[in-house]
Enzyme design. Structure first.
Site, mmCIF file in Angstrom:
data_model
loop_
_atom_site.group_PDB
_atom_site.id
_atom_site.type_symbol
_atom_site.label_atom_id
_atom_site.label_comp_id
_atom_site.label_asym_id
_atom_site.label_seq_id
_atom_site.Cartn_x
_atom_site.Cartn_y
_atom_site.Cartn_z
ATOM 1 N N TYR A 353 0.834 -1.197 0.000
ATOM 2 C CA TYR A 353 0.000 0.000 0.000
ATOM 3 C C TYR A 353 0.871 1.250 0.000
ATOM 4 O O TYR A 353 2.046 1.224 0.393
ATOM 5 C CB TYR A 353 -0.949 0.019 1.203
ATOM 6 C CG TYR A 353 -0.277 0.182 2.550
ATOM 7 C CD1 TYR A 353 -0.033 1.449 3.090
ATOM 8 C CD2 TYR A 353 0.099 -0.929 3.303
ATOM 9 C CE1 TYR A 353 0.572 1.606 4.333
ATOM 10 C CE2 TYR A 353 0.697 -0.787 4.553
ATOM 11 C CZ TYR A 353 0.935 0.480 5.059
ATOM 12 O OH TYR A 353 1.524 0.625 6.289
ATOM 13 N N CYS A 354 0.292 2.369 -0.477
ATOM 14 C CA CYS A 354 0.951 3.681 -0.450
ATOM 15 C C CYS A 354 -0.134 4.741 -0.331
ATOM 16 O O CYS A 354 -1.300 4.422 -0.093
ATOM 17 C CB CYS A 354 1.829 3.892 -1.684
ATOM 18 S SG CYS A 354 0.921 3.859 -3.249
ATOM 19 N N THR A 355 0.197 6.001 -0.513
ATOM 20 C CA THR A 355 -0.757 7.089 -0.278
ATOM 21 C C THR A 355 -1.971 7.026 -1.196
ATOM 22 O O THR A 355 -3.106 6.985 -0.739
ATOM 23 C CB THR A 355 -0.066 8.449 -0.442
ATOM 24 O OG1 THR A 355 1.063 8.506 0.405
ATOM 25 C CG2 THR A 355 -1.021 9.586 -0.086
#
Length: 488
Positions: A353-355
């Site tokens: 996951y990331c922003t």
């Protein structure tokens, strides 16, 4: 705001290489080239340059048009830099003296556009007859034709919300093949100026990545244009735009540029492509996977890894429970981290996951290319979309954002602490020492004691600057991590 000035300057330099059949110029200072370049051109290229500059100037002025009051005999006035201009002479004088850099950038884009038109004109008659869209997009058409009509709105309607109360910030990306990113750059610059939007937009042959802020009317019009234009309408949908409270005030300026990558991983898109990412999971699907992972008796012995592929200062103030958060300063260090820890990922199911999802697109592609993982999944829409559905879910703390807000809050959890006294604290400030771009977590009590630098070295520098203000530079290196990057 956190940025890497040196890398940005290199990218700006690269973006200003103008290639012509009879013209090859490089503007090293991003200045108005009339004095340093025009004298070196022959008669033919002078005409091309003059035409491009006039066109850039006229386009810029056009984006500043506002309706004149009904009692005026004139149909339009102009508004720029919070000033109102009621005649062409005054707005022209203002643009010429205050916006030379913008005109220079626009001139460069138009010259590139002309060069593309000239170099492909012979082949258009045959090859492009089968592709009307490509033929149209390659021709020298006006950027202004692709700007929305705002004549029915007052200037106040478009710029209201710049204080952040009624405004909005958009975050989005779109991977798709773009044949002429420099024309897209010119159009995006004009579009954002037209709508009074600030922010950052990265454009490459692999697509576009942007975060812009302005009034809710302006952001709505921006989304409508993006969803209807031929380059992106088959790839973007309304759900791809993540929104948050903010406005034009969240960014110091508008920066639009052409780069090799729309997110800087440091590896050519020709080697690791967005076309081979991990399996996308909706926020709901991702939530169930995390729930299953955390419910295991010994998560550390699980065949699943919950991987945060953001930077250390992002994961420090907010992260998923039980995640692996690499100690990297910027996304271009992620491939090196993977290479050094391949055994960690061997035969594992990886949940990334990331922003907003963009870093996972190529980060998951890189991890998959190593051939060691059992499966690689990624959170579609990133933490942004997850928190919209699960504000009290498994993500705890704040969401770091790359603008002057620094972070968004969806829950009351504080997972980080003051760097000095270790009290719970998660509000970043820039290091108080000039020229240092490191962020620091320092609570109000410690700030009151003058503890506002990121490390002992910078704290000492700040003290010496106060006692000797004429001394502008120090040779000592910051004791903290190097300056922050501009990953999105």
């Amino acid at each position: 705001m956190p940025s890497s000035n040196s890398s940005d300057q290199e990218d700006d330099l690269e973006a200003c290489v103008l290639r012509f059949s009879d013209l090859d110029l490089k503007e090293t200072g991003l200045i108005n080239p009339s004095s340093s370049l025009k004298a070196e051109l022959d008669g033919s290229t002078k005409k091309k340059y003059s035409f491009a500059k006039k066109k850039a100037f006229a386009l810029f002025v056009k984006t500043k048009e506002v309706p004149a009051p009904l009692f005026e005999c004139k149909e339009k006035w102009w508004k720029c830099c919070q000033q109102l201009f009621m005649d062409q002479t005054s707005i022209h004088r203002h643009v010429a003296t205050q916006h030379a850099d913008e005109i220079c950038h626009q001139t460069a884009s138009i010259l590139k556009q002309l060069a593309m038109t000239l170099s492909t004109s012979k082949s258009l008659k045959s090859a492009d007859e089968r592709n009307p869209l490509k033929e149209y997009l390659t021709h020298d058409h006006e950027v202004s034709a692709w700007l929305p009509d705002v004549s029915c709105f007052s200037p106040d309607e478009l710029i209201s919300g710049q204080g952040g109360e009624e405004g909005e910030v958009l975050l989005y990306y779109c991977y798709c093949d773009l044949e002429d990113p420099r024309w897209i750059c010119a159009w995006q610059t004009a579009l954002c100026q037209h709508l009074h939007l600030t922010g950052k937009v990265r454009i490459a042959t692999e697509g576009i990545n942007g975060t812009v802020g302005g009034s809710k009317l302006a952001t709505r019009l921006y989304v409508e244009v993006m969803l209807s234009c031929p380059w992106f309408k088959d790839y973007l949908c309304k759900d791809d735009f993540k929104t948050s409270k903010g406005g034009a005030c969240c960014f110091p300026e508008l920066r639009v540029g052409v780069f090799e990558e729309i997110v800087p991983m440091g590896i050519s898109p020709n080697k690791i492509s967005y076309r081979t990412p991990g399996t996308h999971l909706s926020p709901g699907e991702f939530h169930k996977e995390v729930e299953k992972f955390l419910s295991q008796a010994n998560p550390e012995e699980s065949d699943t890894i919950l991987l945060d592929c953001r930077n250390f200062y992002e994961s420090k103030i907010g992260r998923f429970q039980g995640c692996l958060a690499p100690d990297i300063r910027k996304f271009s260090y992620f491939p090196s981290y993977v290479d050094k820890n391949l055994e960690l990922f061997r035969e594992k199911r990886v949940l990334m996951y990331c922003t907003g999802g963009i870093r996972c697109e190529r980060g998951s592609a890189y991890l998959k290319a190593k051939g060691v993982c059992k499966e690689v999944f990624q959170l579609k829409g990133g933490i942004h979309k997850y928190l919209e559905e699960f504000p009290d879910g498994f993500y705890k703390g704040k969401l770091f954002v790359f603008d002057e807000r620094y972070a968004l809050s969806y829950n009351s959890d504080i997972v980080s602490e003051c760097s000095y006294c270790e009290a719970p604290w998660d509000q970043y400030k820039l290091c108080s020492t000039p020229q240092c771009r490191q962020l620091v977590l320092t609570c109000p009590d410690c700030q009151g004691q003058g503890l506002t630098a990121c490390c002992v070295t910078c704290q000492d520098k700040g003290g010496r600057l106060a006692s000797s203000p004429t001394q502008n530079s120090f040779k000592e290196e910051c004791g903290g991590k190097k300056e922050l990057g501009t990953d999105h």
